[in-house]
Design a protein around this motif. Structure first.
Motif, short mmCIF file in Angstrom:
data_model
loop_
_atom_site.label_atom_id
_atom_site.label_comp_id
_atom_site.label_asym_id
_atom_site.label_seq_id
_atom_site.Cartn_x
_atom_site.Cartn_y
_atom_site.Cartn_z
N PHE A 77 0.84 -1.19 0.00
CA PHE A 77 0.00 0.00 0.00
C PHE A 77 0.88 1.24 0.00
CE2 PHE A 77 0.53 -1.14 4.47
CZ PHE A 77 0.85 0.07 5.08
N GLU A 78 0.29 2.35 -0.47
CA GLU A 78 1.02 3.62 -0.57
C GLU A 78 0.03 4.75 -0.41
OE1 GLU A 78 2.48 7.27 -2.43
OE2 GLU A 78 0.77 6.08 -3.09
N LEU A 79 0.42 5.77 0.36
CA LEU A 79 -0.35 7.00 0.52
C LEU A 79 0.63 8.16 0.39
CD1 LEU A 79 -1.12 4.93 3.16
CD2 LEU A 79 -3.10 6.41 3.06
N ASP A 80 0.18 9.27 -0.17
CA ASP A 80 1.07 10.44 -0.26
C ASP A 80 0.24 11.72 -0.27
OD1 ASP A 80 0.62 11.16 -3.27
OD2 ASP A 80 1.17 9.05 -3.30
N CYS A 81 0.89 12.81 0.12
CA CYS A 81 0.22 14.11 0.17
C CYS A 81 1.29 15.20 0.25
CB CYS A 81 -0.72 14.20 1.36
SG CYS A 81 0.08 13.97 2.96
N GLY A 82 0.86 16.45 0.27
CA GLY A 82 1.76 17.58 0.45
C GLY A 82 2.70 17.85 -0.71
N HIS A 83 2.27 17.52 -1.91
CA HIS A 83 3.14 17.64 -3.08
C HIS A 83 3.40 19.10 -3.46
CE1 HIS A 83 2.66 13.39 -3.88
NE2 HIS A 83 1.39 13.56 -3.53
N GLN A 84 4.65 19.38 -3.76
CA GLN A 84 5.02 20.70 -4.26
C GLN A 84 6.33 20.56 -5.02
OE1 GLN A 84 5.56 23.63 -1.19
NE2 GLN A 84 6.14 25.23 -2.63
N VAL A 85 6.35 21.07 -6.24
CA VAL A 85 7.58 21.07 -7.03
C VAL A 85 8.37 22.32 -6.68
CG1 VAL A 85 8.54 21.19 -9.38
CG2 VAL A 85 6.56 19.74 -8.90
N VAL A 86 9.67 22.14 -6.44
CA VAL A 86 10.56 23.25 -6.14
C VAL A 86 11.46 23.43 -7.36
CG1 VAL A 86 12.34 24.14 -4.60
CG2 VAL A 86 10.49 22.72 -3.68
N ALA A 87 11.33 24.58 -8.03
CA ALA A 87 12.07 24.83 -9.25
C ALA A 87 13.55 25.09 -8.97
CB ALA A 87 11.46 26.04 -9.98
N GLY A 88 14.36 24.76 -9.93
CA GLY A 88 15.78 25.01 -9.86
C GLY A 88 16.23 25.70 -11.13
#
Length: 161
Positions: A77-88
């Motif tokens: 099983f897998e759960l995820d949250c709080g996604h944000q891409v940080v640009a470089g």
């Protein structure tokens, strides 16, 4: 569970893991049916029962997912949250912020009406906690669904913020 490579991102505090679970909207469960891997996103509720994390899922009465859940095999099983891409400045400098939980466990069907009601209440509580609603679940509705549980045997939690 395999040892986590990035120990600086590992979360072991149970209270923090539960806060992350509360933020997640979907639990993906992965099955191996002997020939293929099948991954399905599911709405869920959870509780800690006898010291063990137990997830609850509802389903229609038939289908591939139901067949695989009812087998009681080991699943991932897998759960995820709080996604944000940080640009470089260049591609290799980009990063992603996230919170994730992965693990393994075994599934079983919840068949007793009182246990089914409890499982569905756990599921509804997960999605209504922000609104404070407590929708009523007519006993007749329990007859038209199947409820399944997944008892987590191993899990790891990782946060990169």
């Amino acid at each position: 569970m395999h040892e986590m490579r990035r120990k600086d991102r590992q979360v072991t505090d149970r209270a923090e893991i539960h806060r992350i679970l509360d933020e997640c909207e979907v639990c993906r469960v992965g099955f191996f049916d002997g020939a293929e891997v099948y991954i399905v996103p599911l709405n869920f509720g959870y509780e800690v029962k006898d010291g063990r994390l137990t997830f609850y899922f509802h389903s229609a009465v038939q289908g591939r997912k139901v067949e695989l859940l009812a087998r009681g095999d080991k699943v991932g099983f897998e759960l995820d949250c709080g996604h944000q891409v940080v640009a470089g400045e260049k591609a290799c400098d980009y990063s992603a912020m996230y919170k994730s939980i992965i693990g393994t466990g075994r599934t079983y069907e919840v068949v007793d009406d009182a246990d089914k009601l409890h499982a569905m209440q756990c599921l509804m509580a997960h999605y209504t906690k922000k609104t404070g609603e407590k929708p009523e679940l007519p006993p007749k509705a329990l007859k038209s669904i199947r409820m399944f549980a997944l008892e987590a045997e191993d899990l790891s939690c990782k946060v990169h913020l």
